[in-house]
Design a protein around this motif. Structure first.
Motif, PDB file in Angstrom:
ATOM      1  N   GLU A 177      19.186  22.963  -7.696  1.00  0.00           N
ATOM      2  CA  GLU A 177      20.031  23.991  -8.303  1.00  0.00           C
ATOM      3  C   GLU A 177      21.505  23.867  -7.908  1.00  0.00           C
ATOM      4  OE1 GLU A 177      18.086  27.563  -6.976  1.00  0.00           O
ATOM      5  OE2 GLU A 177      16.808  27.618  -8.750  1.00  0.00           O
ATOM      6  N   TYR A 217      26.963  36.058 -21.209  1.00  0.00           N
ATOM      7  CA  TYR A 217      25.536  35.927 -20.942  1.00  0.00           C
ATOM      8  C   TYR A 217      24.714  36.691 -21.986  1.00  0.00           C
ATOM      9  CZ  TYR A 217      21.022  36.651 -18.736  1.00  0.00           C
ATOM     10  OH  TYR A 217      19.678  36.723 -18.500  1.00  0.00           O
ATOM     11  N   ARG A 262      28.688  24.942 -10.912  1.00  0.00           N
ATOM     12  CA  ARG A 262      29.248  25.296 -12.225  1.00  0.00           C
ATOM     13  C   ARG A 262      29.476  26.804 -12.330  1.00  0.00           C
ATOM     14  NH1 ARG A 262      25.210  21.719 -15.455  1.00  0.00           N
ATOM     15  NH2 ARG A 262      24.615  23.742 -16.268  1.00  0.00           N
ATOM     16  N   ALA A 263      28.569  27.592 -11.769  1.00  0.00           N
ATOM     17  CA  ALA A 263      28.736  29.049 -11.779  1.00  0.00           C
ATOM     18  C   ALA A 263      29.978  29.446 -10.982  1.00  0.00           C
ATOM     19  CB  ALA A 263      27.491  29.730 -11.201  1.00  0.00           C
ATOM     20  N   GLU A 292      23.984  21.850  -8.674  1.00  0.00           N
ATOM     21  CA  GLU A 292      24.950  21.686  -9.771  1.00  0.00           C
ATOM     22  C   GLU A 292      25.140  22.996 -10.530  1.00  0.00           C
ATOM     23  OE1 GLU A 292      27.843  20.245 -12.154  1.00  0.00           O
ATOM     24  OE2 GLU A 292      27.026  19.311 -10.353  1.00  0.00           O
ATOM     25  N   LEU A 293      24.074  23.753 -10.738  1.00  0.00           N
ATOM     26  CA  LEU A 293      24.184  25.048 -11.421  1.00  0.00           C
ATOM     27  C   LEU A 293      25.037  26.021 -10.607  1.00  0.00           C
ATOM     28  CD1 LEU A 293      20.500  25.471 -12.627  1.00  0.00           C
ATOM     29  CD2 LEU A 293      22.490  24.877 -14.014  1.00  0.00           C
ATOM     30  N   TYR A 294      24.823  26.066  -9.307  1.00  0.00           N
ATOM     31  CA  TYR A 294      25.639  26.937  -8.452  1.00  0.00           C
ATOM     32  C   TYR A 294      27.107  26.535  -8.501  1.00  0.00           C
ATOM     33  CZ  TYR A 294      21.941  29.631  -6.195  1.00  0.00           C
ATOM     34  OH  TYR A 294      20.925  30.513  -5.938  1.00  0.00           O
TER      35      TYR A 294
END
Length: 102
Positions: free
Chosen positions: A28, A71, A34-35, A30-32
């Motif tokens: 996760e 979202y 990007r967030a 990369e998702l963090y």
């Protein structure tokens, strides 16, 4: 594998003007990141727009609303319920047509 036994990764996220330590699952990361970048970019935009007009907390709330709105729009766009309803109706009609042919 259950999430309990999995190893977590220690990272530091740069979010706007703050470093935040996190423990996350490696897949996760990369998702963090990007967030964190999305938050930083959104807060930067609102800070520039509201310079001297709004408090820092107001800018953060405006940024949160902006991201939450994105979202919600994406959630609506990905809503598959109408397609499921149509498929159920079509399946029913096909089954009725097949029963009539017997």
């Amino acid at each position: 594998m259950s999430e309990e036994g999995r190893e977590k990764l220690h990272i530091r996220l740069h979010v706007y003007d703050t470093e935040i330590p996190m423990r996350i699952y490696p897949e996760e990361e990369e998702l963090y990141r990007r967030a964190a970048k999305l938050i930083t970019n959104t807060v930067t935009t609102y800070t520039a727009r509201a310079q001297g007009k709004k408090s820092a907390i107001d800018v953060l709330y405006m940024s949160l609303i902006d991201i939450a709105l994105r979202y919600e729009k994406e959630s609506e766009r990905n809503d598959t319920a109408p397609f499921s309803d149509i498929l159920v109706k079509l399946t029913s009609e096909i089954e009725e047509a097949l029963q009539a042919d017997k």
